[in-house]
Design a protein around this motif. Structure first.
Motif, mmCIF file in Angstrom:
data_model
loop_
_atom_site.group_PDB
_atom_site.id
_atom_site.type_symbol
_atom_site.label_atom_id
_atom_site.label_comp_id
_atom_site.label_asym_id
_atom_site.label_seq_id
_atom_site.Cartn_x
_atom_site.Cartn_y
_atom_site.Cartn_z
ATOM 1 N N ASN A 1 -3.010 10.556 -10.514
ATOM 2 C CA ASN A 1 -4.071 10.335 -9.529
ATOM 3 C C ASN A 1 -3.929 9.027 -8.750
ATOM 4 N N VAL A 2 -2.713 8.610 -8.501
ATOM 5 C CA VAL A 2 -2.453 7.457 -7.628
ATOM 6 C C VAL A 2 -2.388 7.972 -6.187
ATOM 7 N N HIS A 3 -3.053 7.269 -5.262
ATOM 8 C CA HIS A 3 -3.048 7.645 -3.844
ATOM 9 C C HIS A 3 -2.308 6.557 -3.053
ATOM 10 N N ILE A 4 -1.348 6.965 -2.264
ATOM 11 C CA ILE A 4 -0.571 5.988 -1.471
ATOM 12 C C ILE A 4 -0.638 6.379 0.001
ATOM 13 N N GLY A 5 -1.068 5.428 0.834
ATOM 14 C CA GLY A 5 -1.257 5.702 2.256
ATOM 15 C C GLY A 5 0.053 5.797 3.019
ATOM 16 N N SER A 6 -0.037 6.362 4.205
ATOM 17 C CA SER A 6 1.131 6.640 5.043
ATOM 18 C C SER A 6 2.017 5.413 5.218
ATOM 19 N N LEU A 7 3.316 5.654 5.178
ATOM 20 C CA LEU A 7 4.360 4.681 5.503
ATOM 21 C C LEU A 7 4.441 3.516 4.521
ATOM 22 N N SER A 8 3.793 3.630 3.380
ATOM 23 C CA SER A 8 3.933 2.566 2.375
ATOM 24 C C SER A 8 5.244 2.707 1.626
ATOM 25 N N PHE A 9 5.695 1.568 1.069
ATOM 26 C CA PHE A 9 6.979 1.522 0.368
ATOM 27 C C PHE A 9 6.755 0.952 -1.033
ATOM 28 N N ILE A 10 7.227 1.673 -2.038
ATOM 29 C CA ILE A 10 7.075 1.235 -3.424
ATOM 30 C C ILE A 10 8.470 0.856 -3.927
ATOM 31 N N GLY A 11 8.697 -0.447 -4.175
ATOM 32 C CA GLY A 11 10.032 -0.948 -4.484
ATOM 33 C C GLY A 11 10.558 -0.494 -5.831
ATOM 34 N N VAL A 12 11.857 -0.599 -5.969
ATOM 35 C CA VAL A 12 12.584 -0.046 -7.109
ATOM 36 C C VAL A 12 11.975 -0.510 -8.441
ATOM 37 N N GLY A 13 11.770 0.454 -9.323
ATOM 38 C CA GLY A 13 11.330 0.148 -10.681
ATOM 39 C C GLY A 13 9.873 -0.231 -10.838
ATOM 40 N N SER A 14 9.058 -0.054 -9.803
ATOM 41 C CA SER A 14 7.633 -0.426 -9.921
ATOM 42 C C SER A 14 6.863 0.601 -10.736
ATOM 43 N N LYS A 15 5.768 0.129 -11.332
ATOM 44 C CA LYS A 15 4.891 1.004 -12.124
ATOM 45 C C LYS A 15 3.475 0.874 -11.562
ATOM 46 N N ILE A 16 2.766 1.987 -11.521
ATOM 47 C CA ILE A 16 1.395 1.981 -10.983
ATOM 48 C C ILE A 16 0.496 2.721 -11.967
ATOM 49 N N ILE A 17 -0.570 2.072 -12.426
ATOM 50 C CA ILE A 17 -1.447 2.692 -13.426
ATOM 51 C C ILE A 17 -2.317 3.778 -12.757
ATOM 52 N N PRO A 18 -2.979 4.620 -13.561
ATOM 53 C CA PRO A 18 -3.739 5.738 -12.990
ATOM 54 C C PRO A 18 -4.854 5.296 -12.045
ATOM 55 N N GLU A 19 -5.154 6.201 -11.089
ATOM 56 C CA GLU A 19 -6.340 6.103 -10.222
ATOM 57 C C GLU A 19 -6.254 4.989 -9.176
ATOM 58 N N ILE A 20 -5.092 4.421 -8.975
ATOM 59 C CA ILE A 20 -4.951 3.316 -8.008
ATOM 60 C C ILE A 20 -4.881 3.873 -6.585
ATOM 61 N N TYR A 21 -5.496 3.154 -5.644
ATOM 62 C CA TYR A 21 -5.419 3.481 -4.219
ATOM 63 C C TYR A 21 -4.636 2.384 -3.502
ATOM 64 N N ILE A 22 -3.620 2.790 -2.776
ATOM 65 C CA ILE A 22 -2.812 1.865 -1.968
ATOM 66 C C ILE A 22 -2.961 2.280 -0.507
ATOM 67 N N GLY A 23 -3.181 1.305 0.364
ATOM 68 C CA GLY A 23 -3.413 1.616 1.777
ATOM 69 C C GLY A 23 -2.137 2.021 2.508
ATOM 70 N N GLU A 24 -2.231 2.012 3.843
ATOM 71 C CA GLU A 24 -1.096 2.409 4.681
ATOM 72 C C GLU A 24 -0.177 1.213 4.935
ATOM 73 N N SER A 25 1.104 1.514 5.110
ATOM 74 C CA SER A 25 2.111 0.492 5.443
ATOM 75 C C SER A 25 2.066 -0.700 4.492
ATOM 76 N N ALA A 26 1.738 -0.461 3.238
ATOM 77 C CA ALA A 26 1.793 -1.516 2.222
ATOM 78 C C ALA A 26 3.199 -1.551 1.629
ATOM 79 N N VAL A 27 3.547 -2.695 1.029
ATOM 80 C CA VAL A 27 4.851 -2.852 0.360
ATOM 81 C C VAL A 27 4.596 -3.355 -1.054
ATOM 82 N N VAL A 28 5.164 -2.656 -2.013
ATOM 83 C CA VAL A 28 5.117 -3.103 -3.408
ATOM 84 C C VAL A 28 6.525 -3.568 -3.758
ATOM 85 N N GLY A 29 6.674 -4.853 -4.086
ATOM 86 C CA GLY A 29 7.999 -5.413 -4.362
ATOM 87 C C GLY A 29 8.632 -4.824 -5.606
ATOM 88 N N ALA A 30 9.953 -4.937 -5.673
ATOM 89 C CA ALA A 30 10.712 -4.380 -6.790
ATOM 90 C C ALA A 30 10.166 -4.885 -8.126
#
Ligand SMILES: CC(C)(COP(=O)(O)OP(=O)(O)OC[C@H]1O[C@@H](n2cnc3c(N)ncnc32)[C@H](O)[C@@H]1OP(=O)(O)O)[C@@H](O)C(=O)NCCC(=O)NCCS
Length: 209
Positions: A155-184
């Motif tokens: 149940n993770v939601h990721i907005g359009s054009l966002s980038f999730i860097g190599v090896g990242s982990k995201i816990i349940p129910e998280i919302y990420i906006g558009e064009s966000a970047v999550v570093g490696a």
């Protein structure tokens, strides 16, 4: 109409996508790159300008795959080619596990070792890269790139054009906006606004580090 696929892109990401297309039984006719591109990509001739696209369409090619890693550029070229009448195809590895209840958009790449679980939704032009896991009920918007070995819990939601860097982990129910970047290598434990870069464990906005 010609059934062979035109791949837009001629770099490393394109190589992986070409092999995905071939593994699902498709033939790639040409790559379309830019003046700096290599002459051939995995033995496929590279036409060195987008200007070739219209001529290829006129010759009867109608299936295209946009093999560009940059989310914004991938979206731009998808818009350009579909406006010319091309259809976006998917490139899904036979070594990926995709739930029958997942919904998949158009023009997506799903690479070897990745898992897309029950009722997840993958938007048009997404990349689910090598070994990434997208768990139940996740929603990826248009053009999201989840890099190799990422793990998205349920149940993770990721907005359009966002980038999730190599090896990242995201816990349940998280919302990420558009064009966000999550570093490696980040671990995301709280929601992320649009157009923000976060890094670290736990992930924090880069400007706060
Ligand atoms: C997050 C990222 C986009 C930032 O890139 P950038 O804007 O060029 O940032 P910089 O390299 O200038 O680093 C800025 C600061 O953040 C830190 N930082 C950068 N990325 C980090 C990360 N992933 N984790 C922890 N800290 C990080 C740097 O050490 C630096 O800290 P300092 O100011 O104390 O020296 C990039 O480092 C990253 O992680 N990219 C992911 C690449 C990837 O996964 N590619 C997969 C392709 S399939």
């Amino acid at each position: 109409m010609r059934p062979e696929i035109i791949v837009v892109g001629a770099g490393g990401h394109a190589k992986v996508c070409i092999e995905l297309l071939q593994a699902q039984g498709d033939k790639v006719a040409y790559c379309v790159g830019n003046p700096d591109s290599v002459d051939s990509c995995l033995g496929i001739e590279v036409l060195k300008s987008d200007d070739h696209l219209q001529a290829l369409r006129t010759e009867g090619y109608e299936r295209v795959f946009i093999a560009i890693g940059s989310n914004a550029v991938r979206k731009k070229l998808a818009t350009k080619t579909t406006e010319m009448g091309f259809q976006l195809v998917n490139a899904i590895s036979p070594a990926a596990i995709v739930s029958p209840s997942a919904s998949l958009g158009l023009g997506i790449a799903v690479m070897a070792g990745s898992v897309i679980n029950a009722e997840a939704s993958i938007g048009d032009l997404c990349i689910v890269n090598t070994g990434a896991t997208i768990d139940h009920d996740c929603v990826l918007g248009l053009g999201v790139h989840v890099a190799p070995q990422c793990a998205l819990a349920g149940n993770v939601h990721i907005g359009s054009l966002s980038f999730i860097g190599v090896g990242s982990k995201i816990i349940p129910e998280i919302y990420i906006g558009e064009s966000a970047v999550v570093g490696a290598g980040s671990v995301v434990i709280s929601n992320i606004d649009s157009a923000v870069t976060v890094v670290g464990v736990p992930a924090k906005a880069l400007h706060k580090i």
